[in-house]
Design a protein around this motif. Sequence first.
Motif, mmCIF file in Angstrom:
data_model
loop_
_atom_site.group_PDB
_atom_site.id
_atom_site.type_symbol
_atom_site.label_atom_id
_atom_site.label_comp_id
_atom_site.label_asym_id
_atom_site.label_seq_id
_atom_site.Cartn_x
_atom_site.Cartn_y
_atom_site.Cartn_z
ATOM 1 N N TRP A 1 19.354 30.169 32.505
ATOM 2 C CA TRP A 1 20.715 30.218 33.041
ATOM 3 C C TRP A 1 21.706 29.730 31.979
ATOM 4 O O TRP A 1 22.766 30.317 31.782
ATOM 5 N N LYS A 2 21.340 28.661 31.286
ATOM 6 C CA LYS A 2 22.252 28.072 30.317
ATOM 7 C C LYS A 2 22.262 28.799 28.979
ATOM 8 O O LYS A 2 23.266 28.761 28.268
ATOM 9 N N GLU B 1 16.609 27.106 34.764
ATOM 10 C CA GLU B 1 17.864 26.485 34.332
ATOM 11 C C GLU B 1 18.103 26.704 32.839
ATOM 12 O O GLU B 1 19.225 26.956 32.414
ATOM 13 N N ASP C 1 25.848 35.994 29.699
ATOM 14 C CA ASP C 1 26.726 35.726 30.850
ATOM 15 C C ASP C 1 26.439 36.660 32.016
ATOM 16 O O ASP C 1 26.526 36.244 33.169
ATOM 17 N N GLU D 1 23.784 37.644 33.174
ATOM 18 C CA GLU D 1 22.580 37.263 33.930
ATOM 19 C C GLU D 1 22.627 35.840 34.456
ATOM 20 O O GLU D 1 21.670 35.377 35.077
ATOM 21 N N ARG D 2 23.710 35.150 34.246
ATOM 22 C CA ARG D 2 23.782 33.743 34.679
ATOM 23 C C ARG D 2 23.500 33.575 36.163
ATOM 24 O O ARG D 2 22.770 32.676 36.559
ATOM 25 N N GLU D 3 24.075 34.429 36.994
ATOM 26 C CA GLU D 3 23.875 34.308 38.441
ATOM 27 C C GLU D 3 22.423 34.584 38.832
ATOM 28 O O GLU D 3 21.916 33.986 39.774
ATOM 29 N N TRP E 1 19.626 33.895 37.004
ATOM 30 C CA TRP E 1 18.817 32.714 36.678
ATOM 31 C C TRP E 1 19.235 31.512 37.517
ATOM 32 O O TRP E 1 18.393 30.721 37.935
ATOM 33 N N ARG E 2 20.538 31.378 37.781
ATOM 34 C CA ARG E 2 20.998 30.276 38.624
ATOM 35 C C ARG E 2 20.440 30.417 40.038
ATOM 36 O O ARG E 2 19.960 29.448 40.631
#
Length: 180
Positions: A72-73, A69, A77, A79-81, A83-84
């Motif tokens: 992700w935060k 998390e 951008d 790679e957000r999906e 890590w999420r």
Amino acid sequence: MDESRRDRDEEGRARNARPRDGLGRPLPYGAPGVERQPEGVVRSPDETVREAQRLLDAGMPFHAHEVFEDAWKSGPDAERELWRGLAQMAVGLTHAARGNTAGGARLLMRGAAAVDGFRASDPHGIGVDGMIGWARKLADRVDPSGPGGADGATGRREGAPAVDAAAEAPWLRRGDRPGE
């Protein structure tokens, strides 16, 4: 509830200070618990994967979820999906280990879908295809729609034991597992 009695962090935000067990479940005040993951830690992708793998191997997928998390935060951008999705898979394993088979299966599948777009690149050495396969197989095994049915209120399947989080922990990086 008396708002003045709520647990607060250093910045005054509401934060439950009860100790937690290895699967992130709250314990009674004063009970011995495991150390929580600090929040908001910015790590390199390599540090993120190493720390999350250490926690998964220790049977602490809830804590691994918190590491993902943070990535992700704080990550880019693009790679957000990734890590999420990894965070959702870790929470899916957490729920399956707690006996919540419906929630576990749902989160495992949701996480697998989130990382699907990264299959071709295996970012940071993460074996995305292997992670998707692991999540889908575990979800199929704990899926409450299988034999025995589930209690709709709890998501727990009659006779379906919680999984062993350490024994079910995935290997994040391709080739890290002995014999690969």
